[in-house]
Design an enzyme around this catalytic site. Structure first.
Site, short mmCIF file in Angstrom:
data_model
loop_
_atom_site.label_atom_id
_atom_site.label_comp_id
_atom_site.label_asym_id
_atom_site.label_seq_id
_atom_site.Cartn_x
_atom_site.Cartn_y
_atom_site.Cartn_z
N SER A 43 85.04 67.50 32.80
CA SER A 43 84.06 67.65 31.73
C SER A 43 84.72 68.49 30.64
CB SER A 43 82.83 68.39 32.27
OG SER A 43 82.03 68.90 31.22
N TYR A 70 78.39 74.98 37.22
CA TYR A 70 79.00 73.76 36.71
C TYR A 70 80.35 74.06 36.06
CZ TYR A 70 79.13 69.16 34.37
OH TYR A 70 79.46 67.90 33.95
P1 NAD Z 1 74.61 60.38 37.13
O1 NAD Z 1 73.46 61.27 37.53
O2 NAD Z 1 74.35 59.13 36.36
O3 NAD Z 1 75.44 60.00 38.43
C1 NAD Z 1 75.69 60.91 39.49
C2 NAD Z 1 76.13 60.13 40.72
O4 NAD Z 1 76.35 61.06 41.76
C3 NAD Z 1 75.04 59.15 41.21
O5 NAD Z 1 75.67 57.99 41.72
C4 NAD Z 1 74.39 59.94 42.35
O6 NAD Z 1 73.79 59.12 43.33
C5 NAD Z 1 75.60 60.67 42.91
N1 NAD Z 1 75.24 61.84 43.71
C6 NAD Z 1 74.43 62.88 43.34
N2 NAD Z 1 74.30 63.75 44.36
C7 NAD Z 1 75.05 63.25 45.39
C8 NAD Z 1 75.31 63.68 46.72
N3 NAD Z 1 74.80 64.82 47.21
N4 NAD Z 1 76.10 62.91 47.50
C9 NAD Z 1 76.62 61.74 47.03
N5 NAD Z 1 76.41 61.30 45.78
C10 NAD Z 1 75.64 62.05 44.97
O7 NAD Z 1 75.61 61.35 36.36
P2 NAD Z 1 76.75 61.06 35.29
O8 NAD Z 1 76.27 61.56 34.00
O9 NAD Z 1 77.28 59.68 35.40
O10 NAD Z 1 77.86 62.09 35.84
C11 NAD Z 1 78.96 61.72 36.64
C12 NAD Z 1 80.03 62.80 36.53
O11 NAD Z 1 80.39 62.96 35.17
C13 NAD Z 1 79.60 64.17 37.02
O12 NAD Z 1 80.67 64.77 37.72
C14 NAD Z 1 79.31 64.93 35.74
O13 NAD Z 1 79.49 66.29 35.89
C15 NAD Z 1 80.34 64.33 34.83
N6 NAD Z 1 80.03 64.45 33.38
C16 NAD Z 1 78.91 63.90 32.84
C17 NAD Z 1 78.66 64.03 31.48
C18 NAD Z 1 77.44 63.43 30.80
O14 NAD Z 1 77.19 63.72 29.61
N7 NAD Z 1 76.68 62.59 31.44
C19 NAD Z 1 79.57 64.74 30.69
C20 NAD Z 1 80.71 65.29 31.28
C21 NAD Z 1 80.93 65.14 32.63
#
Ligand code: NAD
Length: 260
Positions: free
Chosen positions: A142, A155
């Site tokens: 991130s 985080y």
């Molecule tokens: P999302 O909520 O769409 O997806 C999260 C995924 O993790 C889902 O498939 C969920 O089922 C899974 N998950 C959650 N808890 C779990 C557990 N205990 N065991 C197994 N699986 C689990 O989120 P996203 O926005 O796609 O984020 C994905 C990654 O990207 C994360 O690491 C997040 O920190 C990072 N990220 C997101 C953003 C953003 O703006 N969305 C920005 C920077 C980084």
């Protein structure tokens, strides 16, 4: 390009992970999806990827905060797919709170899912990659792997940790054909964000464009969301021959956020 390879993408039942899984499948990789989702959602996702890309698709609902469950997941990938050639550590959650009120169970959850899970999958996948002389490990970090924001102690700590882990794994795999890199997205456009835009616009009495520009994208100079398709394409590039020389890199994909 990736025919004959297997990609395990954690947290791929939605958002960024799903975008990466689709992009890798488009290049011919068999894919193991992982995440917390209903049977119906999983069945729909599996058949969408199978039908669209003609690849083998697996799934695990393992709770990645539990090292024993991760061992079960890696055993399944080894048995049914011959191991992961591409490992994308992507599952993650967020919690926002001042540190003095930060719930201890949320801290433990975020460290175990956003950081320790990547340690466990990597330690169990890397021997197979080294033996094959080829492997790609991509960690979804991130902008918060590079800079901080208030109220996101767990985080930001986990994401800075994953940046360190990425560098160590990159050094250990370097002479064995294994590459490990981190992608650092800024704000990513997901269905979750789409909902937030409408709700915030309503609550604040401003337009959806104003919410995107002045609230959500305040720190993102392009004033544009990064998309899951862009992240998928970038991850796929890292798995291509053109990505061979990239190792141990903490790669920003944030519209200029950390350039400020
Ligand atoms: P999302 O909520 O769409 O997806 C999260 C995924 O993790 C889902 O498939 C969920 O089922 C899974 N998950 C959650 N808890 C779990 C557990 N205990 N065991 C197994 N699986 C689990 O989120 P996203 O926005 O796609 O984020 C994905 C990654 O990207 C994360 O690491 C997040 O920190 C990072 N990220 C997101 C953003 C953003 O703006 N969305 C920005 C920077 C980084």
């Amino acid at each position: 390009m990736l025919k004959g390879k297997t990609a395990l993408v954690t947290g791929s039942t939605s958002g960024i992970g799903l975008g990466i899984a689709k992009s890798l499948a488009e290049q011919g990789a068999d894919v193991v999806l992982s995440g917390l989702a209903s049977d119906d959602e999983v069945a729909a996702l599996k058949s969408e990827l199978q039908d669209t890309f003609g690849v083998k698709v697996g799934f695990s609902g393992a709770n990645l905060t539990d090292p024993d469950a991760i061992e079960g997941l890696m055993g399944y990938v080894a048995r049914d797919f011959g191991g992961a050639d591409i490992l994308v550590n992507n599952a993650g959650v967020q919690h926002v709170s001042p540190i003095e009120d930060f719930p201890v169970d949320r801290w433990d959850l975020i460290i175990s899912l956003n950081l320790s899970a990547a340690f466990h999958t990597t330690r169990m996948a890397i021997s197979g990659m080294k033996k094959k002389g080829w492997g790609r490990i991509i960690n979804t970090a991130s902008a918060h792997a590079l800079v901080a924001s208030p109220y996101k102690s767990a985080y930001v700590a986990a994401k800075h940790g994953i940046a360190g882990l990425t560098k160590v794994v990159a050094l250990e795999g370097a002479e064995h054909g294994v590459r490990c890199n981190a992608i650092c997205p800024g704000y990513v456009y997901t269905p979750l964000v789409e909902g937030q835009v409408a709700d915030t616009a309503k609550a604040r009495g401003i337009t959806e464009e104003e919410v995107k520009r002045d609230v959500l994208l305040a720190a993102q100079p392009t004033k544009e969301f990064v998309t899951t398709e862009q992240i998928g394409a970038f991850a796929t590039f890292l798995c291509s021959p053109g990505g061979d020389g990239i190792n141990g890199a903490i790669l920003s994909m944030d519209g200029g956020w950390v350039a400020q």
